[in-house]
Design a protein around this motif. Structure first.
Motif, short mmCIF file in Angstrom:
data_model
loop_
_atom_site.label_atom_id
_atom_site.label_comp_id
_atom_site.label_asym_id
_atom_site.label_seq_id
_atom_site.Cartn_x
_atom_site.Cartn_y
_atom_site.Cartn_z
N SER A 163 1.56 3.44 7.42
CA SER A 163 1.04 2.42 7.05
C SER A 163 0.29 2.21 5.82
O SER A 163 -0.03 1.08 5.39
N GLU A 164 0.49 3.20 5.05
CA GLU A 164 -0.21 3.30 3.50
C GLU A 164 0.36 4.25 2.74
O GLU A 164 0.89 5.24 3.10
N LEU A 165 0.72 3.63 1.22
CA LEU A 165 0.98 4.58 0.16
C LEU A 165 0.00 4.46 -0.81
O LEU A 165 -0.16 3.30 -1.36
N ILE A 166 -0.23 5.36 -1.40
CA ILE A 166 -0.98 5.41 -2.72
C ILE A 166 -0.47 6.29 -3.85
O ILE A 166 -0.06 7.32 -3.65
N GLY B 206 -6.72 6.09 -8.05
CA GLY B 206 -5.75 5.72 -6.95
C GLY B 206 -5.30 4.27 -6.88
O GLY B 206 -6.33 3.51 -6.78
N LYS B 207 -4.34 3.97 -6.59
CA LYS B 207 -3.70 2.53 -6.44
C LYS B 207 -2.97 2.48 -5.15
O LYS B 207 -1.74 2.94 -5.16
N PRO B 208 -3.51 1.73 -4.17
CA PRO B 208 -2.72 1.56 -2.96
C PRO B 208 -1.55 0.60 -3.33
O PRO B 208 -1.85 -0.60 -3.72
N LEU B 209 -0.59 1.03 -2.85
CA LEU B 209 1.01 0.15 -3.34
C LEU B 209 0.99 -1.18 -2.34
O LEU B 209 1.16 -0.77 -1.11
#
Length: 260
Positions: A121-124, A137-140
């Protein structure tokens, strides 16, 4: 890893498809991808010198991978192993955002790195080099990305060319073998396109190939990872074609399955 291309939230029911090469000195000991006896939920290769890993998944769908940032003038011999940043996320229960917040307090103790962590559900993406976004950190967002030994989506020749081929293979619905063929390209970039990272021109040429080969250093394994909705993660590892024959690097395929 030293090259990772990946599609995030691009394909139906497959949040992540990632393909990457691990480049390392041949004499640095490592074990093939497998379940870890001391962390039974982790499926990954293992750096037997530093104790961590370069890319791995867990039974419940956590994913992490790391690339080093090439900056020879900044290298510290006493810095901790960056592979433990991958291990600690996979072995823990923190959300990606909480984990990034925790490690950011001491990330400057490490030599330069890019870290990818996430789940279905999420990738940083996080780096201890670069500008504010990288350090926070950058959520993609949905898209295609490439990482090598600079920041995310740097315009290095092998990042640009491999991303393009990766996208083409996805559009074709290509089989797994095609992605490993993509990762086996030993062609060096032309001198006019080489980055300047603080190493010699000869070394820049060598390192510009997708699959690196030299007498003592090169691409050791290629890996394909799939995170799929409602299914166990898949991690497939193969020795690189340029890797000298070594008994412990026999061809190996790993697929994580429930109850495995």
């Amino acid at each position: 890893m030293c090259l990772i291309v990946f599609a995030w939230q691009v394909m139906p029911n497959m949040p992540l498809l990632a393909a990457g090469n691990r480049d390392e000195f041949y004499d640095r000991p490592a074990s093939p991808a497998d379940w870890w006896h001391d962390h039974p939920q982790i499926y990954a290769g293992r750096d037997l010198q530093g104790g961590g890993t370069w890319m791995g998944v867990t039974r419940d769908g956590r994913f992490a991978a790391i690339t080093n940032i090439r900056a020879p003038s900044e290298m510290r011999s006493d810095a901790p192993s960056r592979g433990n940043l991958v291990l600690n996320y996979l072995a823990g229960e923190m959300t990606p955002a909480d984990y990034i917040q925790e490690i950011s307090a001491y990330a400057t103790n490490y030599n330069g790195f890019n870290l990818l962590i996430g789940n279905t559900s999420e990738l940083i993406w996080y780096s201890n080099r670069g500008e504010k976004d990288e350090r926070n950190g950058k959520p993609l967002k949905q898209g295609m990305y490439g990482l090598s030994n600079s920041l995310l989506d740097c315009a290095w020749p092998k990042v640009v060319s491999t991303k393009a081929e990766f996208a083409s293979l996805l559009c074709q619905g290509a089989p797994e073998d095609a992605f490993f063929e993509m990762l086996s390209d030993t062609t060096s970039a032309s001198d006019c396109r080489l980055p300047k990272t603080g190493v010699s021109l000869e070394r820049e040429r060598l390192l510009s190939a997708v699959c690196i080969e030299s007498p003592d250093y090169g691409t050791r394994v290629s890996t394909l990872v799939k995170l799929q909705n409602g299914q166990p993660p898949v991690l497939i590892e193969r020795p690189a074609i340029a890797m000298p024959p070594m008994p412990e690097r026999a061809p190996h395929r790993g697929q994580c399955t429930k109850g495995f």
